[in-house]
Write a protein that holds these residues in place. Structure first.
Motif, PDB file in Angstrom:
ATOM      1  N   PRO A 199       0.815  -1.223   0.000  1.00 53.13           N
ATOM      2  CA  PRO A 199       0.000   0.000   0.000  1.00 53.13           C
ATOM      3  C   PRO A 199       0.847   1.271   0.000  1.00 53.13           C
ATOM      4  N   ARG A 215       1.701   2.158  -3.513  1.00 50.29           N
ATOM      5  CA  ARG A 215       0.531   2.712  -4.193  1.00 50.29           C
ATOM      6  C   ARG A 215       0.252   4.146  -3.724  1.00 50.29           C
ATOM      7  N   ASP A 216       0.339   4.364  -2.414  1.00 54.66           N
ATOM      8  CA  ASP A 216       0.088   5.707  -1.877  1.00 54.66           C
ATOM      9  C   ASP A 216       1.129   6.702  -2.373  1.00 54.66           C
TER      10      ASP A 216
END
Length: 241
Positions: A119, A122-123
């Motif tokens: 994540p 992705r962030d």
């Protein structure tokens, strides 16, 4: 048993069984193209759906669960149903049935691969101003390559092994050798049945070996050290999480 082994050895060493128009080489080619077409169709259906579901992070468990229900349908039943459709009897009925068989591992690994993307990566991509499509193609898909490759390898080997059953409903491929041996009876055709089975096993091992090399080649170098962990996760029941 020893006589069957001897028969198989003699049968495999008969040059005519290799070079005839319906010999081993021709049947192996039929077996491979049917398997390749089935997996290609499976990829065309499963990967876009799986990647989309994994990217958006919703609905994947339900879709993969429904897809996995097809595994409860006997493969021979699928191979028997499609000839009754517009496809009729012939190789394309076998291709359609085997494509259905290939979809669950391709779909499950595609969804799982997208969901397993870190994540923070992705962030960070969104923080840099990338759009959803740019994050998908520049971050998520490259990082999910080990899962996609693992699903492809699993589906391909399963399909190559299962294509043998196509001969039971008149389909081509190496299964024709086994089917012909059964027709002769175990005393006369046992060696041919064993030879056909061995040829399918060898073909599966060759496909597995080639795809392992391809998987290694397409996996980005920084991700290669995580391949064992990836395979263990990818082999778990689809989307238990």
């Amino acid at each position: 048993m020893s006589s069957i082994v001897s028969q198989a050895w003699v049968w495999l060493n008969d040059p005519l069984n290799w070079t005839n128009s319906d010999g081993i080489l021709a049947l192996t080619w039929q077996h491979l193209w049917i398997s390749a077409a089935s997996v290609a169709i499976g990829c065309a259906i499963a990967w876009p759906i799986g990647i989309w579901l994994g990217h958006h992070g919703r609905g994947g468990g339900l879709v993969v669960g429904v897809s996995n229900l097809t595994r409860a349908i006997p493969t021979l039943a699928l191979l028997s149903i499609f000839p009754l459709t517009i496809l009729g009897f012939g190789p394309w009925s076998a291709v359609a049935a085997l494509a259905v068989f290939a979809i669950p591992p391709l779909l499950a690994n595609a969804v799982l691969g997208l969901r397993e993307v870190d994540p923070s990566a992705r962030d960070a991509a969104y923080g840099m101003g990338l759009s959803g499509w740019q994050v998908l193609f520049r971050v998520e898909l490259p990082l999910s390559v080990p899962y996609l490759a693992s699903g492809f390898r699993t589906a391909a080997v399963q399909v190559v092994a299962t294509t043998t059953l196509a001969a039971l409903v008149g389909g081509p491929g190496l299964g024709a050798i086994i089917n012909e041996g059964f027709g002769l009876g175990i005393a006369s055709g046992g060696g041919e049945v064993l030879a056909g089975g061995l040829l399918v096993v060898v073909l599966c091992l060759l496909v597995e070996g080639v795809l392992v090399l391809v998987e290694r080649a397409v996996t980005p170098r920084p991700l290669r050290h995580t391949r064992r962990r990836t395979r263990r996760r990818a082999s778990k029941p689809a989307l238990a999480r």
